[in-house]
Design a protein around this motif. Structure first.
Motif, PDB file in Angstrom:
ATOM      1  N   ILE A  62       0.958  -1.125   0.063  1.00  0.00           N
ATOM      2  CA  ILE A  62      -0.001  -0.091  -0.045  1.00  0.00           C
ATOM      3  C   ILE A  62       0.809   1.305  -0.192  1.00  0.00           C
ATOM      4  O   ILE A  62       0.542   2.529  -0.776  1.00  0.00           O
ATOM      5  CB  ILE A  62      -0.895   0.077   1.213  1.00  0.00           C
ATOM      6  N   GLN A  63       2.060   1.378   0.865  1.00  0.00           N
ATOM      7  CA  GLN A  63       2.925   2.660   1.011  1.00  0.00           C
ATOM      8  C   GLN A  63       3.354   2.727  -0.544  1.00  0.00           C
ATOM      9  O   GLN A  63       3.429   3.747  -1.034  1.00  0.00           O
ATOM     10  CB  GLN A  63       3.955   2.351   1.790  1.00  0.00           C
ATOM     11  N   ASP A  64       3.794   1.515  -1.187  1.00  0.00           N
ATOM     12  CA  ASP A  64       4.530   1.957  -2.432  1.00  0.00           C
ATOM     13  C   ASP A  64       3.619   2.107  -3.692  1.00  0.00           C
ATOM     14  O   ASP A  64       4.063   2.537  -4.710  1.00  0.00           O
ATOM     15  CB  ASP A  64       5.555   0.728  -2.746  1.00  0.00           C
ATOM     16  N   LEU A  65       2.709   1.395  -3.731  1.00  0.00           N
ATOM     17  CA  LEU A  65       1.530   1.210  -4.880  1.00  0.00           C
ATOM     18  C   LEU A  65       0.402   2.124  -4.555  1.00  0.00           C
ATOM     19  O   LEU A  65      -0.346   2.689  -5.665  1.00  0.00           O
ATOM     20  CB  LEU A  65       1.262  -0.157  -5.320  1.00  0.00           C
ATOM     21  N   GLY A  66      -0.080   2.261  -3.363  1.00  0.00           N
ATOM     22  CA  GLY A  66      -1.467   3.079  -3.205  1.00  0.00           C
ATOM     23  C   GLY A  66      -2.528   1.807  -2.971  1.00  0.00           C
ATOM     24  O   GLY A  66      -2.277   0.652  -3.329  1.00  0.00           O
ATOM     25  N   VAL A  74      -3.515  -5.915  -7.030  1.00  0.00           N
ATOM     26  CA  VAL A  74      -2.566  -7.261  -6.882  1.00  0.00           C
ATOM     27  C   VAL A  74      -3.291  -8.275  -6.042  1.00  0.00           C
ATOM     28  O   VAL A  74      -3.258  -9.597  -6.414  1.00  0.00           O
ATOM     29  CB  VAL A  74      -1.146  -6.735  -6.199  1.00  0.00           C
ATOM     30  N   TYR A  75      -3.858  -8.116  -4.985  1.00  0.00           N
ATOM     31  CA  TYR A  75      -4.427  -9.140  -4.156  1.00  0.00           C
ATOM     32  C   TYR A  75      -5.517  -9.936  -5.007  1.00  0.00           C
ATOM     33  O   TYR A  75      -5.526 -11.251  -4.891  1.00  0.00           O
ATOM     34  CB  TYR A  75      -5.200  -8.389  -3.184  1.00  0.00           C
ATOM     35  N   ILE A  76      -6.393  -9.132  -5.770  1.00  0.00           N
ATOM     36  CA  ILE A  76      -7.451  -9.847  -6.372  1.00  0.00           C
ATOM     37  C   ILE A  76      -6.923 -10.577  -7.673  1.00  0.00           C
ATOM     38  O   ILE A  76      -7.252 -11.757  -7.949  1.00  0.00           O
ATOM     39  CB  ILE A  76      -8.726  -9.013  -6.982  1.00  0.00           C
ATOM     40  N   GLY A  77      -6.007  -9.924  -8.408  1.00  0.00           N
ATOM     41  CA  GLY A  77      -5.439 -10.435  -9.361  1.00  0.00           C
ATOM     42  C   GLY A  77      -4.571 -11.679  -8.972  1.00  0.00           C
ATOM     43  O   GLY A  77      -4.476 -13.106  -9.659  1.00  0.00           O
ATOM     44  N   ILE A 100       1.867  -8.455 -11.991  1.00  0.00           N
ATOM     45  CA  ILE A 100       0.987  -7.282 -11.792  1.00  0.00           C
ATOM     46  C   ILE A 100       1.928  -5.978 -11.099  1.00  0.00           C
ATOM     47  O   ILE A 100       1.944  -4.799 -11.401  1.00  0.00           O
ATOM     48  CB  ILE A 100      -0.013  -7.522 -10.857  1.00  0.00           C
ATOM     49  N   THR A 101       2.700  -6.355 -10.392  1.00  0.00           N
ATOM     50  CA  THR A 101       3.690  -5.315  -9.557  1.00  0.00           C
ATOM     51  C   THR A 101       4.453  -4.556 -10.567  1.00  0.00           C
ATOM     52  O   THR A 101       4.563  -3.328 -10.659  1.00  0.00           O
ATOM     53  CB  THR A 101       4.601  -6.053  -8.431  1.00  0.00           C
ATOM     54  N   LEU A 102       5.173  -5.494 -11.591  1.00  0.00           N
ATOM     55  CA  LEU A 102       5.940  -4.898 -12.472  1.00  0.00           C
ATOM     56  C   LEU A 102       5.141  -4.112 -13.515  1.00  0.00           C
ATOM     57  O   LEU A 102       5.577  -3.002 -14.138  1.00  0.00           O
ATOM     58  CB  LEU A 102       6.709  -5.859 -13.319  1.00  0.00           C
ATOM     59  N   PHE A 103       3.613  -4.373 -13.759  1.00  0.00           N
ATOM     60  CA  PHE A 103       2.994  -3.610 -14.710  1.00  0.00           C
ATOM     61  C   PHE A 103       2.567  -2.304 -14.032  1.00  0.00           C
ATOM     62  O   PHE A 103       2.613  -1.387 -14.557  1.00  0.00           O
ATOM     63  CB  PHE A 103       1.572  -4.229 -14.844  1.00  0.00           C
ATOM     64  N   LEU A 104       2.474  -2.396 -12.813  1.00  0.00           N
ATOM     65  CA  LEU A 104       2.003  -1.164 -11.971  1.00  0.00           C
ATOM     66  C   LEU A 104       3.200  -0.328 -11.386  1.00  0.00           C
ATOM     67  O   LEU A 104       3.038   1.172 -11.219  1.00  0.00           O
ATOM     68  CB  LEU A 104       1.203  -1.467 -10.621  1.00  0.00           C
TER      69      LEU A 104
END
Length: 216
Positions: free
Chosen positions: A75-79, A86-89, A181-185
């Motif tokens: 949350i701190q880094d991505l919002g 990320v969680y649902i994906g 997903i993290t790399l995408f975001l």
């Protein structure tokens, strides 16, 4: 109370309430668990709903504690919205990988938030590879990226040898979800953490190579 606390609490409360409903109502549990036969009959909702059911209190507690410890970093880094993505994906990718590996096992079933939670864990590792993790019964800190690689390699071993009553494929699918997903975001990671991106990709590539060779 910040956004992180609210989002985390909502997810934990949903898991607790739905899991306890499943503990006490077998028909409810049976209707919403991951079940290959049911999914093939068109009940695709099982791929999502199963992520909020658990086998027992210990299973539920372990997943929710892991989520609690690592949600903050994502949350701190991505919002908040990206955290939910990320969680649902990761939950859905965990279910998809389970379906891919068990598509011919009509009676195969599974439950748990492990795919989603492992996705959050891997997102956190990718965002903060320098952090250290402590494992039960291991008194020394382990670099996050070492843990990440080791965990996926163990998951491959678990899938290959059917170790324990554990959905290793869902864990692995969740990890892939958190990774991709993290790399995408967070595309800036390609500039700041390219080496770690490559290292964490090794077990993912290995899994699909072994699958293609029919070794799993």
């Amino acid at each position: 109370m910040g956004n992180l606390s609210i989002v985390t609490i909502v997810i934990i409360v949903a898991n607790v309430l739905i899991s306890y409903k499943g503990f006490n109502d077998y028909n409810f549990f049976d209707t919403y668990k991951f079940h290959v036969g049911g999914i093939k009959r068109g009940e695709k909702f099982r791929m999502f709903s199963s992520g909020f059911l658990h086998v027992d209190t210990q299973h539920l507690l372990f997943n929710m504690l892991t989520l609690y410890f690592f949600a903050d970093i994502v949350i701190q880094d991505l919002g908040t919205l990206s955290f939910l993505f990320v969680y649902i994906g990761s939950l859905l990718l965990g279910s998809l990988l389970s379906l891919y590996f068990h598509k011919d096992e009509y009676h195969y079933s599974a439950v748990g938030a492990s795919g989603a939670v492992t996705g959050i864990l891997y997102s956190a590792i990718l965002l903060r590879p320098e952090m250290s993790l402590y494992m039960f019964f291991v008194p020394i800190p382990i670099p996050a990226y070492v843990f990440g690689i080791g965990y996926l390699l163990y998951s491959i071993y678990g899938m290959k040898n059917k170790v324990g009553n554990i959905g290793h494929d869902a864990h692995f699918g969740g990890a892939i979800g958190g990774y991709l997903i993290t790399l995408f975001l967070a595309t800036w990671l390609f500039k700041t953490n390219l080496l770690m991106i490559g290292l964490l990709a090794i077990p993912i590539v290995l899994l699909f190579v072994l699958k293609r060779m029919n070794k799993i």
